[in-house]
Design a protein around this motif. Structure first.
Motif, PDB file in Angstrom:
ATOM      1  N   MET A 177       2.542   1.956  -3.338  1.00  0.00           N
ATOM      2  CA  MET A 177       1.595   2.504  -4.307  1.00  0.00           C
ATOM      3  C   MET A 177       1.214   3.952  -3.992  1.00  0.00           C
ATOM      4  SD  MET A 177      -0.824  -0.639  -5.462  1.00  0.00           S
ATOM      5  CE  MET A 177      -1.422  -1.000  -3.808  1.00  0.00           C
ATOM      6  N   SER A 178       1.310   4.331  -2.723  1.00  0.00           N
ATOM      7  CA  SER A 178       0.946   5.717  -2.375  1.00  0.00           C
ATOM      8  C   SER A 178       1.921   6.707  -3.014  1.00  0.00           C
ATOM      9  CB  SER A 178       0.878   5.908  -0.857  1.00  0.00           C
ATOM     10  OG  SER A 178       2.171   6.002  -0.297  1.00  0.00           O
ATOM     11  N   GLN A 179       3.151   6.314  -3.239  1.00  0.00           N
ATOM     12  CA  GLN A 179       4.051   7.197  -3.990  1.00  0.00           C
ATOM     13  C   GLN A 179       3.876   7.019  -5.482  1.00  0.00           C
ATOM     14  OE1 GLN A 179       5.900   9.879  -2.855  1.00  0.00           O
ATOM     15  NE2 GLN A 179       4.423   9.228  -1.325  1.00  0.00           N
TER      16      GLN A 179
ATOM     17  N   ILE B 299      -0.165   4.057 -11.372  1.00  0.00           N
ATOM     18  CA  ILE B 299       0.537   3.197 -10.413  1.00  0.00           C
ATOM     19  C   ILE B 299       1.245   2.053 -11.128  1.00  0.00           C
ATOM     20  CG2 ILE B 299       0.203   1.551  -8.514  1.00  0.00           C
ATOM     21  CD1 ILE B 299      -2.135   3.398  -7.564  1.00  0.00           C
TER      22      ILE B 299
ATOM     23  N   ALA C 121       0.835  -1.209   0.000  1.00  0.00           N
ATOM     24  CA  ALA C 121       0.000   0.000   0.000  1.00  0.00           C
ATOM     25  C   ALA C 121       0.867   1.255   0.000  1.00  0.00           C
ATOM     26  CB  ALA C 121      -0.922  -0.012   1.215  1.00  0.00           C
ATOM     27  N   ASP C 122       1.949   1.233   0.768  1.00  0.00           N
ATOM     28  CA  ASP C 122       2.800   2.423   0.865  1.00  0.00           C
ATOM     29  C   ASP C 122       3.590   2.655  -0.428  1.00  0.00           C
ATOM     30  OD1 ASP C 122       1.719   2.512   3.338  1.00  0.00           O
ATOM     31  OD2 ASP C 122       3.584   2.284   4.463  1.00  0.00           O
TER      32      ASP C 122
ATOM     33  N   GLU D 237       3.715   6.441   4.945  1.00  0.00           N
ATOM     34  CA  GLU D 237       4.174   7.695   4.333  1.00  0.00           C
ATOM     35  C   GLU D 237       3.078   8.753   4.248  1.00  0.00           C
ATOM     36  OE1 GLU D 237       4.994  10.621   1.478  1.00  0.00           O
ATOM     37  OE2 GLU D 237       3.601   8.933   1.153  1.00  0.00           O
ATOM     38  N   PRO D 238       1.829   8.420   3.875  1.00  0.00           N
ATOM     39  CA  PRO D 238       0.785   9.465   3.825  1.00  0.00           C
ATOM     40  C   PRO D 238       0.529  10.163   5.167  1.00  0.00           C
ATOM     41  CG  PRO D 238       0.098   7.549   2.573  1.00  0.00           C
ATOM     42  CD  PRO D 238       1.343   7.152   3.308  1.00  0.00           C
TER      43      PRO D 238
ATOM     44  N   GLU E 102       1.344   6.511  -7.176  1.00  0.00           N
ATOM     45  CA  GLU E 102       0.178   7.162  -7.794  1.00  0.00           C
ATOM     46  C   GLU E 102       0.429   8.627  -8.162  1.00  0.00           C
ATOM     47  OE1 GLU E 102      -3.520   7.758  -5.732  1.00  0.00           O
ATOM     48  OE2 GLU E 102      -2.547   8.271  -3.828  1.00  0.00           O
ATOM     49  N   HIS E 103       1.518   9.215  -7.645  1.00  0.00           N
ATOM     50  CA  HIS E 103       1.776  10.628  -7.930  1.00  0.00           C
ATOM     51  C   HIS E 103       2.053  10.877  -9.403  1.00  0.00           C
ATOM     52  CE1 HIS E 103       1.603  12.848  -4.222  1.00  0.00           C
ATOM     53  NE2 HIS E 103       2.354  11.982  -3.583  1.00  0.00           N
TER      54      HIS E 103
END
Lengths: 430, 430
Positions: free
Chosen positions: A256-258, A297, A253-254, A356-357, A260-261
């Motif tokens: 992918m959180s970067q 992503i 999940a983490d 990270e978020p 997606e930018h």
């Protein structure tokens, strides 16, 4: 979805070389375009800015400068939960950045000499806020709050209008709660040039901060020296250090959180556990299905991402230091034990709940961080980024008499006789 | 020798515009040459560096890397008074810069959360020392001492060989007493490129500091982002603020101490007293006769200098702030009363015995200062210039649960569902 690479092999070398090439160099074609925009705005002022806004953003904006009542209305009409979430975040961010304040000092010697350093906020700062899907109120908070704490007198925000010529209301809400002073609807290299030189309406600033596309970043780089800038920022990055105690769902999940930018964002897992690597790959496939930016992503993980498999934790740490990522997550057993060995990272997230978020929005440390390996030498945005120092000296004749011989000797040794003369002339009549 | 200009007239405007044009912009022809040098050194390493050394500095140097025993010998064989003068200066500089140390902090919350900022020295720094007549041991002290105090692990000095291929012994003496680790005989843009990328023998550094000619300055500017740099430095500047209590001999001597650096150096007197202005002109003529750099001084004062005559002290202060000089001397009655109003200056010298060369060599504050009006936003070199920060976060599951709703709300509002997912996935099994 992400390639697996074994440490110390040829693939690793190729991957690290690809990564290293990301280092902040400027595209020549973009440089040319931006140079022309800068020169045109410098000569033509607001008219030139508006010409480019029309050319790049479509119609002329509803306002050039957004009236104060429009900003206040945006705040009053905003969703209450959203405003409260921003206020909660602001409290944490302000609390953390308040600890970064710096004080002037003076060393007052018994012989009358004063040696000091004055520290004060910059007078006026420009804050760039991108438009489109990258219009992030959190970015307004992270840039404006440390400026306010540093004592910056005036914050000028520039942001491109939306397609219909109106300002993005969420950005105005963030501007209002942070105390941004003025907002202009203008984006791109033309807005950066306007802030650097000043126009009839947009005041010249001392420093420009905030993220932007390649044109904005190039304009900032080219104008560095005419004005101060925050940093030369590239695509976002995360590196997760993990052993077999890590939870693959959290790690996936983490990453992918970067990712997606931006398709150019880089998400890297460095792990000692091939079992974890495989489990993360399964989780990525599973979780990505429900995410709105699935396509970005997948492209980012495929082209810029990698899972690096190391033989030992020490090797993994060394690799993380060599890569010097913007965000570094530590999913190792006893994560705090590694803090003192993580030399190069903009921000470090320790343990499996420091996602990270959490740092992007809420925890307190700044989310404006060095990218492209520059965490080797650059630091996160901070209160210091908005301070300026001056040294000062007050001397008495007696103190100068004591220092005279040393100063004259060094000056003459350097061949600078006018330097020596400036000291000697003060004792010429004695 | 210096032109007199009355404030608020057309001459003043023309002079200020000429000054403003000095702002750090890059010459295109120089940029092209330097870009080629950088690319050649990046690809060719030490061989390319040596090729350029031969081309620009004449013969190949006696050593590429100066052996440690040669550095030690330089110190042992040096004039004792000179060494002692440098050691006295070093003590003052170290004492001042020790007060600039910064500490890491951590905010440990009762709920188990840790929010911190780690501060530590850069690992490796490159120090450029010019050759020829601009080889200044004082510059070595001013650059190396704050780096040492910041905890930099390794300082690599580069300096061009003298015409006969040997190193300048005074530079080696300064290097030895400051604890510079390694010295390479290499100068110009090629040395900067070598430090930025690393070669077979010259190690890659995290930051490059030190003055240099236009080629060196341009190389630093172009490589900013690949490596950190101290600043974009232009010719030296002094501005003297004086009323009728000032001693014209002292003022004239101090103006000339900057003028002797360079024909492009700028020396400006801003005064409320025309009588003082005229007396300073007489003193300049008198004192310049005995100075070895008479020709440079006269050209600098004539082409870049001016005496600006103001109606009131407030106007004079305002003018000084608008010009934002590197060095600012205050020869006004009660000089300390003006400190809090002098917004833009790299270093401030208060009272008639705080002569600028005192600051260059001896007093303690750094002499590496922002030029070309950049004192509006840049600061002197300091211990902070050699530090790097990282934020860090440790969170517990319970603390994240409390923050969850805010984070998810902001993330979804920004359209970043993978950010929201990273938080939600941590509570998915509950």
């Amino acid at each position: 979805m992400m390639k697996k690479i074994y440490a110390n092999g040829t693939d690793e070398k190729a991957f690290l070389e690809q990564l290293a090439k990301r280092t902040g160099e400027t595209d020549k074609r973009v440089s040319q375009i931006v140079t022309e925009i800068i020169e045109t705005v410098r000569a033509g002022g607001d008219q030139a800015v508006q010409k480019y806004t029309k050319q790049f953003d479509g119609e002329l904006p509803q306002y050039y400068e957004v009236p104060q009542e429009v900003i206040e209305d945006a705040l009053n009409e905003a969703d209450e939960d959203f405003v409260n979430a921003l206020l909660d975040a602001m409290e944490n961010i302000a609390d953390f950045h308040n600890r970064q304040r710096e004080n002037s000092f003076v060393n007052a010697l018994p012989n009358g000499v004063l040696l000091g350093q004055r520290i004060r906020g910059l007078k006026r700062v420009g804050l760039y806020v991108p438009g489109g899907t990258a219009a992030y109120p959190s970015s307004v908070l992270m840039n404006a709050i440390p400026a306010k704490i540093a004592g910056v007198e005036e914050i000028i925000m520039v942001t491109p209008p939306r397609k219909d010529g109106t300002p993005n209301p969420d950005i105005l809400v963030a501007a209002a709660i942070c105390g941004v002073d003025r907002v202009f609807l203008s984006g791109g290299a033309q807005a950066i040039a306007a802030l650097a030189y000043g126009t009839e309406q947009i005041p010249r600033v001392d420093k420009i901060v905030g993220p932007g596309n390649i044109y904005v970043a190039t304009a900032k780089k080219l104008l560095y020296g005419v004005v101060d800038i925050d940093m030369v920022a590239g695509p976002s990055e995360i590196l997760v250090l993990a052993d077999d105690t890590a939870d693959p769902a959290f790690v996936a999940a983490d990453l992918m959180s970067q990712a997606e930018h931006d398709k150019l964002a880089s998400s890297i897992l460095v792990t000692t556990s091939e079992k974890l690597a495989d489990a993360v790959l399964v989780e990525l496939e599973k979780q990505v299905q429900s995410l709105s930016r699935k396509e970005i992503i997948e492209a980012s993980l495929r082209d810029q991402g990698a899972i690096l498999i190391c033989d030992c934790v020490d090797c993994a740490v060394e690799l993380a230091n060599a890569i010097a990522p913007e965000h570094l997550e530590v999913h190792l057993q006893n994560p705090m034990e590694y803090l003192g060995r993580l030399d190069n990272a903009g921000s470090v997230f320790l343990g499996q709940y420091a996602s990270e978020p959490l740092g992007d929005y809420f925890a307190g440390p700044n989310h404006v961080l060095p990218t492209s390996g520059t965490a080797r030498f650059f630091s996160p945005l901070s209160v210091s980024s908005f301070l300026k120092r001056s040294g000062y000296v007050y001397y008495t004749k007696e103190a100068l008499a004591d220092a005279k011989d040393d100063i004259v000797l060094i000056a003459e040794r350097e061949g600078l006789t006018a330097h020596a003369n400036a000291i000697k002339v003060r004792f010429a009549k004695d």
